[in-house]
Design a protein around this motif. Structure first.
Motif, PDB file in Angstrom:
ATOM      1  N   HIS A 180       0.857  -1.295   0.061  1.00 13.25           N
ATOM      2  CA  HIS A 180      -0.039   0.032   0.052  1.00 13.25           C
ATOM      3  C   HIS A 180       0.873   1.147   0.006  1.00 13.25           C
ATOM      4  O   HIS A 180       1.391   1.527   0.911  1.00 13.25           O
ATOM      5  CB  HIS A 180      -0.882  -0.040   1.159  1.00 13.25           C
ATOM      6  N   ALA A 228      -3.732   0.373   6.018  1.00 10.24           N
ATOM      7  CA  ALA A 228      -3.071  -0.907   5.923  1.00 10.24           C
ATOM      8  C   ALA A 228      -3.384  -1.929   6.975  1.00 10.24           C
ATOM      9  O   ALA A 228      -3.652  -3.230   6.929  1.00 10.24           O
ATOM     10  CB  ALA A 228      -1.626  -0.799   5.787  1.00 10.24           C
ATOM     11  N   THR A 243      -2.966  -5.208   4.348  1.00 13.57           N
ATOM     12  CA  THR A 243      -2.163  -5.166   3.267  1.00 13.57           C
ATOM     13  C   THR A 243      -0.555  -5.997   3.523  1.00 13.57           C
ATOM     14  O   THR A 243      -0.317  -5.926   4.778  1.00 13.57           O
ATOM     15  CB  THR A 243      -1.903  -4.028   2.546  1.00 13.57           C
ATOM     16  N   SER A 287      -1.426   2.511  -4.882  1.00 17.72           N
ATOM     17  CA  SER A 287      -1.803   3.569  -3.886  1.00 17.72           C
ATOM     18  C   SER A 287      -3.642   3.455  -3.929  1.00 17.72           C
ATOM     19  O   SER A 287      -3.911   3.856  -3.059  1.00 17.72           O
ATOM     20  CB  SER A 287      -1.529   4.923  -4.287  1.00 17.72           C
ATOM     21  N   ILE A 290      -6.865  -0.141  -1.770  1.00 15.55           N
ATOM     22  CA  ILE A 290      -8.024   0.061  -0.636  1.00 15.55           C
ATOM     23  C   ILE A 290      -9.204   0.670  -1.108  1.00 15.55           C
ATOM     24  O   ILE A 290     -10.249   0.193  -0.719  1.00 15.55           O
ATOM     25  CB  ILE A 290      -7.028   0.305   0.579  1.00 15.55           C
TER      26      ILE A 290
END
Length: 221
Positions: A12, A31, A36, A207, A210
């Motif tokens: 991430h 995260a 992640t 990036s 999520i």
């Protein structure tokens, strides 16, 4: 593949030069919540993250970023400092000029020096595929394998283009069996994530993963 399985392969990432501590904290919180693989952040934030979050997040950072033309001794010093501050994974940029000039022995020796400095920690080698011919990409697969790095990585995300499926397949076919592939740059949908994993990527640098998952299901996964 489930969203949880995909996110477990995601670094991430927030590497924008204007990223603030508030931005970095959000990356960390996301995260932790979404599990992640790592957060990938600028080295200047490593110590603050470790102090604030301890072992709740695995920290990945970048070395020789984004252009790769620092001398090897500087990259080694950067890597050692990053590990001392609390990073667990290092993403280094090769000297792209050496690769374009056919100095693959020099590239191999630099990667080997970084792996020696990193030791048992994970070393990912960014080759910046957008600037390379197919033959150069294959040669760099051999460099990464011979030098003992853990991953070959497509892109910084700051070049003229990011990852594409053809490059991931090419890298997967030409690195040694112990070397994994990381795709980074230009991953903009859940379908992209699935496609890159199916093409042979073991890790994704993005990036947006999520945010994409949140958009698909606001309740979490």
């Amino acid at each position: 593949m489930s969203n949880e399985e995909m996110l477990a392969k995601v670094d991430h990432t927030l590497l924008k030069p204007y990223a603030t501590w508030a931005d970095i904290r959000q990356i960390c919180e996301d995260a932790i919540a979404y599990h992640t693989a790592t957060i990938c952040i600028p080295p200047s934030y490593i110590g603050r993250i470790r102090e604030a979050y301890g072992d709740q997040v695995t920290i990945c950072t970048v070395i020789g970023f984004p252009l790769g033309y620092q001398v090897t001794e500087v990259k080694v010093a950067e890597a050692k400092k990053a590990l001392e501050d609390g990073a667990s994974e290092i993403d280094m940029v090769i000297n792209i000029g050496d690769a374009k000039g056919g100095r693959f022995d020099a590239v191999t020796e630099e990667i080997r020096a970084l792996k020696k400095a990193v030791g048992d920690h994970v070393l990912k080698v960014i080759i910046e595929t957008c600037y390379l011919t197919e033959e150069e990409k294959i040669e760099l697969c051999h460099c990464v394998t011979e030098a003992g790095a853990d991953f070959i990585k497509t892109s910084t995300g700051f070049g003229s283009a990011g990852a594409n499926l053809e490059d991931v397949k090419l890298l997967r076919a030409n690195v040694g069996p112990q070397v994994k592939v990381k795709a980074a740059g230009g991953i903009r949908s859940i379908a992209d994530m699935e496609d890159f994993i199916n093409a042979g990527a073991d890790r994704l640098g993005t990036s947006s993963a999520i945010q994409l998952i949140k958009g698909e299901n606001s309740s979490g996964y």
